[in-house]
Write a protein that holds these residues in place. Structure first.
Motif, PDB file in Angstrom:
ATOM      1  N   VAL A  98       0.826  -1.225   0.000  1.00 60.84           N
ATOM      2  CA  VAL A  98       0.000   0.000   0.000  1.00 60.84           C
ATOM      3  C   VAL A  98       0.854   1.266   0.000  1.00 60.84           C
ATOM      4  O   VAL A  98       0.642   2.173  -0.799  1.00 60.84           O
ATOM      5  CB  VAL A  98      -0.969   0.029   1.203  1.00 60.84           C
ATOM      6  N   ASN A  99       1.846   1.309   0.898  1.00 59.24           N
ATOM      7  CA  ASN A  99       2.654   2.529   1.034  1.00 59.24           C
ATOM      8  C   ASN A  99       3.556   2.783  -0.172  1.00 59.24           C
ATOM      9  O   ASN A  99       4.128   3.857  -0.292  1.00 59.24           O
ATOM     10  CB  ASN A  99       3.512   2.446   2.297  1.00 59.24           C
ATOM     11  N   GLU A 100       3.692   1.795  -1.044  1.00 64.69           N
ATOM     12  CA  GLU A 100       4.616   1.929  -2.182  1.00 64.69           C
ATOM     13  C   GLU A 100       3.924   2.386  -3.475  1.00 64.69           C
ATOM     14  O   GLU A 100       4.576   2.534  -4.505  1.00 64.69           O
ATOM     15  CB  GLU A 100       5.317   0.586  -2.431  1.00 64.69           C
ATOM     16  N   ILE A 101       2.605   2.583  -3.435  1.00 70.99           N
ATOM     17  CA  ILE A 101       1.897   3.021  -4.645  1.00 70.99           C
ATOM     18  C   ILE A 101       2.193   4.510  -4.875  1.00 70.99           C
ATOM     19  O   ILE A 101       1.936   5.330  -3.999  1.00 70.99           O
ATOM     20  CB  ILE A 101       0.376   2.767  -4.525  1.00 70.99           C
ATOM     21  N   PRO A 102       2.746   4.855  -6.038  1.00 66.90           N
ATOM     22  CA  PRO A 102       3.117   6.262  -6.283  1.00 66.90           C
ATOM     23  C   PRO A 102       1.902   7.197  -6.270  1.00 66.90           C
ATOM     24  O   PRO A 102       0.815   6.824  -6.725  1.00 66.90           O
ATOM     25  CB  PRO A 102       3.750   6.236  -7.679  1.00 66.90           C
ATOM     26  N   LEU A 103       2.109   8.407  -5.782  1.00 61.75           N
ATOM     27  CA  LEU A 103       1.001   9.362  -5.660  1.00 61.75           C
ATOM     28  C   LEU A 103       0.364   9.701  -7.007  1.00 61.75           C
ATOM     29  O   LEU A 103      -0.838   9.946  -7.069  1.00 61.75           O
ATOM     30  CB  LEU A 103       1.486  10.658  -4.991  1.00 61.75           C
ATOM     31  N   ASP A 104       1.145   9.680  -8.088  1.00 60.80           N
ATOM     32  CA  ASP A 104       0.536  10.035  -9.376  1.00 60.80           C
ATOM     33  C   ASP A 104      -0.402   8.944  -9.895  1.00 60.80           C
ATOM     34  O   ASP A 104      -1.069   9.125 -10.906  1.00 60.80           O
ATOM     35  CB  ASP A 104       1.587  10.435 -10.429  1.00 60.80           C
ATOM     36  N   ARG A 105      -0.453   7.823  -9.191  1.00 62.16           N
ATOM     37  CA  ARG A 105      -1.461   6.800  -9.540  1.00 62.16           C
ATOM     38  C   ARG A 105      -2.698   6.920  -8.649  1.00 62.16           C
ATOM     39  O   ARG A 105      -3.671   6.203  -8.829  1.00 62.16           O
ATOM     40  CB  ARG A 105      -0.874   5.402  -9.367  1.00 62.16           C
ATOM     41  N   LEU A 106      -2.602   7.807  -7.646  1.00 62.77           N
ATOM     42  CA  LEU A 106      -3.702   7.982  -6.692  1.00 62.77           C
ATOM     43  C   LEU A 106      -4.441   9.298  -6.921  1.00 62.77           C
ATOM     44  O   LEU A 106      -5.610   9.433  -6.586  1.00 62.77           O
ATOM     45  CB  LEU A 106      -3.161   7.917  -5.257  1.00 62.77           C
ATOM     46  N   VAL A 240      -7.723   9.034  -4.783  1.00 60.66           N
ATOM     47  CA  VAL A 240      -7.762   7.743  -4.084  1.00 60.66           C
ATOM     48  C   VAL A 240      -6.788   7.836  -2.924  1.00 60.66           C
ATOM     49  O   VAL A 240      -5.587   8.017  -3.133  1.00 60.66           O
ATOM     50  CB  VAL A 240      -7.328   6.612  -5.058  1.00 60.66           C
ATOM     51  N   MET A 241      -7.291   7.779  -1.699  1.00 61.73           N
ATOM     52  CA  MET A 241      -6.428   8.039  -0.546  1.00 61.73           C
ATOM     53  C   MET A 241      -6.459   6.889   0.448  1.00 61.73           C
ATOM     54  O   MET A 241      -7.224   6.895   1.418  1.00 61.73           O
ATOM     55  CB  MET A 241      -6.870   9.344   0.122  1.00 61.73           C
ATOM     56  N   PRO A 242      -5.610   5.869   0.202  1.00 55.34           N
ATOM     57  CA  PRO A 242      -5.577   4.735   1.130  1.00 55.34           C
ATOM     58  C   PRO A 242      -4.822   5.090   2.409  1.00 55.34           C
ATOM     59  O   PRO A 242      -3.907   5.927   2.378  1.00 55.34           O
ATOM     60  CB  PRO A 242      -4.820   3.658   0.346  1.00 55.34           C
ATOM     61  N   ILE A 243      -5.190   4.457   3.491  1.00 60.68           N
ATOM     62  CA  ILE A 243      -4.441   4.588   4.742  1.00 60.68           C
ATOM     63  C   ILE A 243      -3.016   4.119   4.456  1.00 60.68           C
ATOM     64  O   ILE A 243      -2.806   3.139   3.738  1.00 60.68           O
ATOM     65  CB  ILE A 243      -5.131   3.751   5.850  1.00 60.68           C
ATOM     66  N   LYS A 244      -2.027   4.830   4.997  1.00 58.63           N
ATOM     67  CA  LYS A 244      -0.627   4.561   4.617  1.00 58.63           C
ATOM     68  C   LYS A 244      -0.042   3.446   5.483  1.00 58.63           C
ATOM     69  O   LYS A 244       0.760   3.688   6.388  1.00 58.63           O
ATOM     70  CB  LYS A 244       0.193   5.846   4.733  1.00 58.63           C
ATOM     71  N   LEU A 245      -0.475   2.239   5.204  1.00 56.60           N
ATOM     72  CA  LEU A 245      -0.002   1.081   5.966  1.00 56.60           C
ATOM     73  C   LEU A 245       1.311   0.587   5.366  1.00 56.60           C
ATOM     74  O   LEU A 245       1.334   0.171   4.197  1.00 56.60           O
ATOM     75  CB  LEU A 245      -1.042  -0.045   5.910  1.00 56.60           C
ATOM     76  N   ILE A 246       2.376   0.630   6.170  1.00 57.04           N
ATOM     77  CA  ILE A 246       3.662   0.116   5.691  1.00 57.04           C
ATOM     78  C   ILE A 246       3.505  -1.396   5.482  1.00 57.04           C
ATOM     79  O   ILE A 246       3.052  -2.104   6.385  1.00 57.04           O
ATOM     80  CB  ILE A 246       4.791   0.390   6.717  1.00 57.04           C
ATOM     81  N   ASN A 247       3.823  -1.850   4.304  1.00 55.27           N
ATOM     82  CA  ASN A 247       3.718  -3.264   3.913  1.00 55.27           C
ATOM     83  C   ASN A 247       2.276  -3.773   3.831  1.00 55.27           C
ATOM     84  O   ASN A 247       2.061  -4.982   3.780  1.00 55.27           O
ATOM     85  CB  ASN A 247       4.505  -4.192   4.851  1.00 55.27           C
ATOM     86  N   GLY A 248       1.304  -2.871   3.827  1.00 61.67           N
ATOM     87  CA  GLY A 248      -0.092  -3.314   3.781  1.00 61.67           C
ATOM     88  C   GLY A 248      -0.416  -4.052   2.487  1.00 61.67           C
ATOM     89  O   GLY A 248       0.033  -3.667   1.414  1.00 61.67           O
ATOM     90  N   THR A 249      -1.228  -5.104   2.595  1.00 61.92           N
ATOM     91  CA  THR A 249      -1.715  -5.814   1.401  1.00 61.92           C
ATOM     92  C   THR A 249      -2.939  -5.098   0.834  1.00 61.92           C
ATOM     93  O   THR A 249      -3.407  -5.393  -0.267  1.00 61.92           O
ATOM     94  CB  THR A 249      -2.094  -7.274   1.710  1.00 61.92           C
ATOM     95  N   GLY A 250      -3.463  -4.191   1.631  1.00 61.80           N
ATOM     96  CA  GLY A 250      -4.642  -3.422   1.255  1.00 61.80           C
ATOM     97  C   GLY A 250      -4.977  -2.548   2.443  1.00 61.80           C
ATOM     98  O   GLY A 250      -4.260  -2.563   3.449  1.00 61.80           O
ATOM     99  N   GLY A 251      -6.055  -1.796   2.339  1.00 65.37           N
ATOM    100  CA  GLY A 251      -6.446  -0.995   3.485  1.00 65.37           C
ATOM    101  C   GLY A 251      -7.604  -0.082   3.167  1.00 65.37           C
ATOM    102  O   GLY A 251      -7.921   0.150   1.987  1.00 65.37           O
ATOM    103  N   PRO A 252      -8.246   0.448   4.223  1.00 63.42           N
ATOM    104  CA  PRO A 252      -9.332   1.405   4.042  1.00 63.42           C
ATOM    105  C   PRO A 252      -8.894   2.568   3.166  1.00 63.42           C
ATOM    106  O   PRO A 252      -7.730   2.967   3.195  1.00 63.42           O
ATOM    107  CB  PRO A 252      -9.617   1.894   5.472  1.00 63.42           C
ATOM    108  N   VAL A 253      -9.814   3.109   2.381  1.00 62.06           N
ATOM    109  CA  VAL A 253      -9.468   4.154   1.417  1.00 62.06           C
ATOM    110  C   VAL A 253     -10.600   5.173   1.328  1.00 62.06           C
ATOM    111  O   VAL A 253     -11.772   4.817   1.435  1.00 62.06           O
ATOM    112  CB  VAL A 253      -9.165   3.507   0.036  1.00 62.06           C
TER     113      VAL A 253
END
Ligand SMILES: *[C@@H]1O[C@H](CO)[C@@H](O)[C@H](O)[C@H]1NC(C)=O
Ligand SMILES: *[C@@H]1O[C@H](CO)[C@@H](O)[C@H](O)[C@H]1NC(C)=O
Ligand SMILES: *[C@@H]1O[C@H](CO)[C@@H](O)[C@H](O)[C@H]1NC(C)=O
Ligand SMILES: [Zn+2]
Length: 258
Positions: A98-106, A240-253
């Motif tokens: 989750v934390n590794e998705i670049p901001l320009d994709r969000l 698209v603003m996911p919770i910034k979970l380090i190593n998250g497989t997913g998360g609330p957005v």
């Protein structure tokens, strides 16, 4: 100079410019007001079966000894609960977390494919490629790095678990993308994410989860339980603003159409 005095030859280019200007504004015109595409989190929030349901634990609500108002809670939840993001790593061991998705994709654009009139109440519906091709015929090119949102019309059932998920966790019933449609989305190379107004990118019943494997395995993220009940145009800007979970497989957005 009054209008009647302008010779018709000089007016034509002016009119042409006006027409061009209004056409280009219309293409990605912002929505008049931002629209929230998320469901809230509460005791009724639908969790992917097997995950920890959302729960809030009151830690303190009231006045301190000094008479100051003070309130705080804990909460617990599965990563894959309510309106949430699936990171590529969820189904790709080398994929982004989750934390590794670049901001320009969000901070991006979205196209909306609305098949709710075809689905009606058919939980076996599988989105055919034809509907995706129809979108491009009607609306033109897909912008680079956009998110495709597919409206099956399932959101009006949320959060009624039986209507939305099916009779039981082991007998889930809701429409979804065909494998061919998932492949079409991957092959366009236009998208950074795929969102649905159902519980899953995959139709129920196939433990191999082929759509998750294809989509997340192609470095796209998923958005599940997206609230698409509002009246939305075929294209708009998307946050698209996911919770910034380090190593998250997913998360609330939080997802905002604007
Ligand atoms: C879905 O979104 C609309 C528009 O923001 C809102 O009015 C509606 O309450 C939402 N649905 C749920 C179940 O939260
Ligand atoms: C439901 O959708 C499936 C797959 O798209 C289709 O084969 C079936 O005929 C549809 N059923 C109804 C009642 O429309
Ligand atoms: C995230 O994963 C990396 C690599 O496996 C690990 O070193 C780090 O401790 C992890 N951090 C958290 C918060 O899980
Ligand atoms: Zn998920």
């Amino acid at each position: 100079m009054i209008l009647q005095e302008i010779p018709i030859q000089t007016m034509r280019p002016v009119l042409a410019i006006l027409v061009l200007a209004s056409a280009s504004c219309g293409t990605w015109g912002r929505l008049p007001n931002p629209i929230d595409l998320g469901y809230g989190y509460d005791k009724d929030t639908i969790v992917f079966p097997g995950g920890t349901p959302y729960k809030v634990i009151d830690q303190f609500t009231g006045e301190t000894n000094g008479g100051t108002w003070y309130a705080k809670n804990d909460f617990e939840t599965a990563e894959h609960c309510g309106t949430h993001l699936d990171a590529p790593y969820h189904f790709d061991k080398n994929g982004r977390k989750v934390n590794e998705i670049p901001l320009d994709r969000l901070i991006t654009k979205a196209i909306l494919v609305d098949v709710s009139a075809d689905v009606k109440d058919n939980s076996s519906y599988a989105l055919p490629v034809k509907k995706l091709e129809e979108w491009t015929k009607t609306n033109g090119d897909i912008p680079d790095k956009s998110v495709i949102l597919i409206k099956f019309g399932w959101g009006s059932r949320y959060p009624n678990k039986e209507q939305y998920l099916g009779p039981s966790d082991t007998d889930q019933r809701y429409p979804g993308l065909s494998e061919e449609a998932a492949q079409w989305i991957v092959d366009t190379k236009k998208f950074v994410g795929v969102g649905v107004d159902t519980l899953s990118l995959d139709r129920p019943g196939n433990p191999k989860k082929p759509n998750h494997v294809k989509i997340l395995g192609s470095d796209m993220y998923g958005l599940e339980n997206v609230n698409l009940t509002s009246d939305l145009p075929p294209q708009f800007d998307l946050l698209v603003m996911p919770i910034k979970l380090i190593n998250g497989t997913g998360g609330p957005v939080r997802i905002i159409a604007h």
